[in-house]
Design a protein around this motif. Structure first.
Motif, short mmCIF file in Angstrom:
data_model
loop_
_atom_site.label_atom_id
_atom_site.label_comp_id
_atom_site.label_asym_id
_atom_site.label_seq_id
_atom_site.Cartn_x
_atom_site.Cartn_y
_atom_site.Cartn_z
N THR A 43 0.83 -1.20 0.00
CA THR A 43 0.00 0.00 0.00
C THR A 43 0.87 1.25 0.00
O THR A 43 0.60 2.21 -0.73
N ASP A 158 -5.74 -0.93 -4.99
CA ASP A 158 -5.25 -1.50 -3.74
C ASP A 158 -6.24 -2.55 -3.24
O ASP A 158 -7.29 -2.21 -2.70
N GLU A 159 -5.92 -3.79 -3.40
CA GLU A 159 -6.75 -4.91 -2.97
C GLU A 159 -8.23 -4.65 -3.24
O GLU A 159 -9.05 -4.71 -2.34
MG LIG Z 1 -2.27 -2.52 2.23
#
Ligand SMILES: [Mg+2]
Ligand SMILES: Nc1ncnc2c1ncn2[C@@H]1O[C@H](COP(=O)(O)OP(=O)(O)OP(=O)(O)O)[C@@H](O)[C@H]1O
Lengths: 364, 295
Positions: A43, A158-159
């Motif tokens: 991240t 991000d995910e």
């Molecule tokens: Mg993360």
């Protein structure tokens, strides 16, 4: 459209080296995934590319421009956040309009773009709802929509699938991959799920402890891992990693794994053992590189069944090899051995890896 | 619904003591006040006399009461607006991630933590025309010659009181809005930065809509609190001089317990109650509407 270069970027949080000298060259229109365990700096890296976090060192280039000092809005990127970060008080339409409105794009053009994006993502009938009135999957689509309306050069995600249930995740995986190809965009995608990484990416950067451990195609990572970490991270079930010692017995070198002393048959493994710097190594074997054979087969090793795990199309057998619990796949799906049943195993030496015990590096 | 009530029939007796106390302290005085507002209550005699709407008529025709209403409006509007603005700015300030703000945060809560009575007494002396610290300091610096009669001069009384109320009440606004600001997800601001929003746009497009409920509740509580602010005004000025700082609650108190006109005071109470109930309904509706919409 743009390539992205990370040149030795660094982020420190006090003593924590969250991102510790990451360098990546990402091609135009490439789908690159950052994958790694929790806390490895994925991240942080993504936010540095976005410009949400300042660099403590290194440079970031997008296209040909050094964007290290630029505001997020001037980097020509769009981002999808893990929790979507939709504006809760705005309707779906206003969420999609927001980036265009902030960039002072005239209203008719903006509306056309919103309509096009909502068509691509099939969210036309949701435009007047508030984010709260949407399911997780629908929110996910709106978040994607807000990213694509602007036609950015680079997508950062991000995910984006981690909040969805398993089935929807598989479906959205395909859709995101398709979307990226349709939009011809460069994609930097973060996940901790190696299957997601393997199935979607052109290339994968495996990260651990703020560093890139290996950057390569899914095939490369699976078949030629640089080190123990990558070997253990990529692949499901994970590669069996057995601590071993190289010993000389009767004039030839052998591998001692716990109680088992294994005499390699092929020149390849002999060569590997000759290159091993020390005596201690880690033997890496994928579950398919260990075969169950008839008792008494030459060169086989003897173990016992620990558990049998049928999954439907594959049946896994757990067994101890050299004090290490290993997973192998049974050639017979219907195999139902019981605890303590004897097993004869043959190692596929063409697919045996050796890693240095200290550094974890692959021995070539 | 009825089934539910029947099912829980043996639970209700347990509520009786609480309901009894509430009846005694709230319901009875409430209805008795309405009742009294239609009566003349001469202080010289034990009886009371029904006079219909005469008390209300008298209120509407009384020029002092008109001044009191005007004061109340000025007081509750500016006494709400000023602390609100100062408190909002303070909340935005303490919400920044800067060093030393923990200390500032603590310091700013002091006026709120202090009771109204000591604070009012302190300010009465600080603002005192002859012995006050402010006048004294300015005089000794040679900036002014005559004393400033903050609490005597017509044009200064209400501003002075509102200033003190601002000092006393802004921490409440600050705490409420700071708590509200803390609940806004950081990711929204990150998303907005990527979407190209300036700080100004982020404030109007994210902060304000995200805070709208808290803003509304805070304003309402502050406003109702001001309408009922008896302590500060009674101690600072007692409503004087010449009713220049009298607001409805202090007037009701003076009418009841100084001039002993309970009927007239009750009529004023009923009017004040009606005004407050209208505001409350308005706010509760606004609140529930925004809750349904998902603010
Ligand atoms: Mg993360
Ligand atoms: N604001 C911060 N202050 C201090 N440390 C931080 C901060 N943000 C991240 N870190 C640390 O930096 C490291 C990397 O964090 P990061 O969020 O990038 O991990 P991640 O790979 O995204 O993990 P996850 O899969 O859990 O999201 C972690 O050790 C984390 O504790």
């Amino acid at each position: 459209m743009a390539e992205v270069s990370l040149k030795n970027i660094v982020k420190l949080y006090g003593d924590v080296r969250a991102v510790d000298g990451v360098s990546l060259d990402i091609h135009d229109k490439e789908f690159v995934t950052l994958v790694g365990p929790s806390g490895c700096g994925k991240t942080t890296t993504l936010h540095m590319i976005a410009g949400l976090i300042e660099l403590d060192g290194g440079d970031i280039l997008i296209g040909k421009n050094n964007v290290s000092e630029l505001d997020p809005k001037d980097r020509d990127i769009a981002m999808v956040f893990q929790n979507y970060a939709l504006y809760p008080h705005k309707s779906v339409r206003d969420n999609l309009m927001f980036p265009l409105r902030m960039r002072k794009i005239d209203k008719t053009t903006a509306e056309q773009r919103v309509n096009r994006a909502s068509k691509i993502l099939s969210i036309e009938q949701l435009l007047d709802r508030k984010p709260k009135q949407l399911s997780g999957g629908q929110q996910q689509r709106v978040a994607l929509g807000r990213a694509i309306v602007r036609d950015p050069a680079v997508f950062l995600m991000d995910e984006p699938l981690s909040n969805l249930d398993a089935k929807l995740r598989v479906q959205m995986r395909t859709e995101i991959k398709h979307l990226q190809q349709e939009l011809q965009a460069t994609m930097i995608y973060v996940t901790h799920d190696q299957i997601e990484a393997m199935t979607m990416s052109d290339r994968i950067a495996v990260m651990d402890k703020g560093k890139v451990q290996q950057f390569g195609s899914p095939d490369e990572l699976f078949n030629r891992p640089n080190n123990v970490f990558v070997a253990g991270f990529i692949g499901n079930p994970p590669m069996n990693l057995i601590p071993a010692q190289i010993v000389s017995e009767g004039g030839s070198k052998k591998l001692r794994m716990g109680q088992i002393t294994y005499a390699p048959q092929t020149g390849r493994v002999h060569d590997l053992m000759n290159k091993a710097a020390g005596e201690k190594v880690i033997v890496g074997l994928r579950n398919t590189a260990i075969q169950m054979v008839a008792p008494g087969t030459a060169g086989s090793i003897l173990t016992e069944v620990y558990t049998v795990e049928p999954t439907g199309d594959v049946t896994y057998v757990q067994t101890n090899i050299g004090d290490k619990m290993c997973t192998i796949s049974s050639p017979d799906v219907a195999y139902r051995g019981r605890l303590g049943d004897p097993l004869s195993l043959r190692i596929d030496e063409n697919r045996l890896y050796l890693f240095d015990d200290l550094s974890g590096k692959a021995i070539l | 619904m009825l089934k539910q009530i029947w099912k829980h029939r043996w639970d209700y007796p347990y509520l009786l003591p609480a309901l009894g106390v509430m009846g005694l302290l709230i319901v009875y005085p409430f209805f008795y006040t309405i009742f009294l507002s239609f009566y003349d209550t001469p202080s010289s005699r034990p009886e009371i006399f029904f006079i219909g709407l005469d008390n209300y008529r008298e209120l509407f025709n009384d020029t002092t009461f008109q001044l009191v209403v005007k004061n109340t409006i000025v007081w509750s509007i500016f006494g709400t607006l000023c602390p609100f603005i100062v408190g909002f700015l303070a909340a935005l300030l303490v919400n920044q991630k800067l060093r030393g703000l923990n200390f500032a945060r603590g310091l700013m809560i002091v006026p709120y933590a202090m009771g109204f009575v000591p604070a009012s007494h302190a300010w009465r002396w600080i603002l005192h025309g002859d012995f006050g610290v402010i006048t004294g300091t300015l005089q000794s610096l040679g900036l002014i010659k005559d004393s400033i009669p903050f609490l005597q001069q017509a044009s200064l009384i209400m501003p002075s009181l509102i200033m003190i109320n601002t000092w006393k009440s802004f921490p409440f606004v600050m705490i409420m809005l700071y708590a509200g600001l803390q609940t806004i997800p950081e990711a929204l601001y990150k998303a907005a930065r990527i979407d190209g929003a300036s700080s100004w746009s982020q404030f109007w497009e994210i902060t304000i809509p995200q805070l709208s409920n808290v803003l509304m509740v805070t304003t309402m509580l502050l406003f109702i609190g001001n309408m009922n602010q008896f302590t500060l005004i009674e101690i600072m000025t007692g409503g004087g001089p010449a009713s220049l700082s009298e607001i409805i609650v202090t007037w009701i108190y003076h009418a009841s317990f100084q001039t002993l006109r309970f009927g007239l005071a009750s009529a004023a109470s009923v009017l004040l109650f009606l005004v407050l109930i209208v505001f409350s309904i308005f706010y509760v509706r606004a609140l529930t509407r925004s809750a349904v919409q998902g603010g």
